[in-house]
Motif scaffolding. Sequence first.
Motif, PDB file in Angstrom:
ATOM      1  N   ALA A 103       0.731  -1.148  -0.208  1.00 34.75           N
ATOM      2  CA  ALA A 103      -0.008  -0.054   0.045  1.00 34.75           C
ATOM      3  C   ALA A 103       0.896   1.302  -0.052  1.00 34.75           C
ATOM      4  O   ALA A 103       0.571   2.290  -0.567  1.00 34.75           O
ATOM      5  CB  ALA A 103      -0.943   0.152   1.155  1.00 34.75           C
ATOM      6  N   VAL A 233      -6.793  -7.222   2.916  1.00 32.25           N
ATOM      7  CA  VAL A 233      -6.485  -5.666   3.391  1.00 32.25           C
ATOM      8  C   VAL A 233      -7.416  -5.086   4.350  1.00 32.25           C
ATOM      9  O   VAL A 233      -8.579  -5.351   4.119  1.00 32.25           O
ATOM     10  CB  VAL A 233      -6.662  -4.751   1.994  1.00 32.25           C
ATOM     11  N   LEU A 238      -3.413  -0.565   6.696  1.00 35.33           N
ATOM     12  CA  LEU A 238      -3.120   0.661   6.132  1.00 35.33           C
ATOM     13  C   LEU A 238      -3.060   1.711   7.173  1.00 35.33           C
ATOM     14  O   LEU A 238      -1.997   2.380   6.968  1.00 35.33           O
ATOM     15  CB  LEU A 238      -4.439   0.959   5.209  1.00 35.33           C
TER      16      LEU A 238
END
Length: 429
Positions: A103, A233, A238
């Motif tokens: 990411a 994810v 993140l």
Amino acid sequence: MSKAVLDIQDKPTSGQLITLSFQHMFAMFGSTILVPQLVGLSPSIALLTSGIATIIFLLITQFKVPAYLGSSFAFITPILIAAGGVKNGESVHPGNAMIGAMAVGIVYGIVSLLIWKTGYKWLMRLLPPIVVAPVIIVIGLGLSGTAVDMAMNFKGEYSFLHFSAALVTLFAAIIFNVYFKNILSTMPILLGLIVGYIYSAIVGIVDFTPVKEANLFQVPNFLIPGVHYEFNVTSSILLAMVPIVIVTISEHIGHQLVLGKVVNRNYLKEPGLHRSLLGDGLGTFISALLGGPPKTTYGENIGVLAITRVFSVYVIFGAAVLAILFSFFGKAMALIQTIPTAVLGGISILLFGIIASSGLRMLVENKIDFGNNRNMVIASVILVVGIGGAALRFNESFAIEGMALAAIVGVILNLVLPGREKEVNNLEE
């Protein structure tokens, strides 16, 4: 400025290529293998992907920027958070860290696209030194407890013998860094590790069993999504990793400016910041795809360029190839895994301190006025939020914490507090 011995596009002789490439490989070696050791990833994959990432970087920058890409220290804490810590020398959930690193590489690509279309001044205004420098300090000081614990304790208890190994390592690295003015001064981490390791072997705290059991040549332990871990994810992954690009992009710009001064080029314009940032980001993405940590251009190798005046990209390419080949040398990789935790702790005390001090240096070099309440507020909030480990939790799987939260808060404060207009005008002048 003294003349280059070999300029950017000059081709060295075969002898020069081998010796100078080895020099660059050893300059980055200590730092590149230390990061995976600290976060429970594979040193051989870190070495392999550093070579691959460097070649990718050279290709994207059209062989105009002689920079080497190694493991990034800025992502140590985010990797530990995303991976759930380290157990028995390995990350608990290494795949999570790899997803986060991918990411990061994608964000680099998006930012490089924006820079290509709109220029880079907006980025400089968004990430001024008053935001970036305190976050860098947080990165260094936030890891200080980890470094001291590694240096002093063995299996959870204080050990004078292990602490002595840490101190020997620390002082050896300091001596090479301060008292040597030649090429040795650019490799204090590697040389400190070597001295500390020799001392540790003498006092009997090194277990050579892994070296005896390892094959001479061995394929690195790849970490492939869908094969070795489930590609899933999540917001927590993140939020642990991506906000750190606030720091690493600024670090990238700083390295390009310093490198440009060393080789007498303007790399922000040619080949352009968008290309170098894309090279860094794609290198990080491919590294994560294979199981390696995020990458960054290395100051150690810029130091080698400054000392030797050899700027040839062919030498950097040669170092990348050597790193790839060396990663398949099983005995050497096993030897790295026998480095005592205390030795890693000793070198980490210096490294993490240097990270924090580089943030202070950024404040000084940019003449940040702490008589200005705006600057005082931004820096103070970033430091306490980051080092204090503040967390913004929405549920069990969604949280922003530590240095990631500090970086975001710093950017927001810089945007909303009065006085920024003057700062922008000064920058554009």
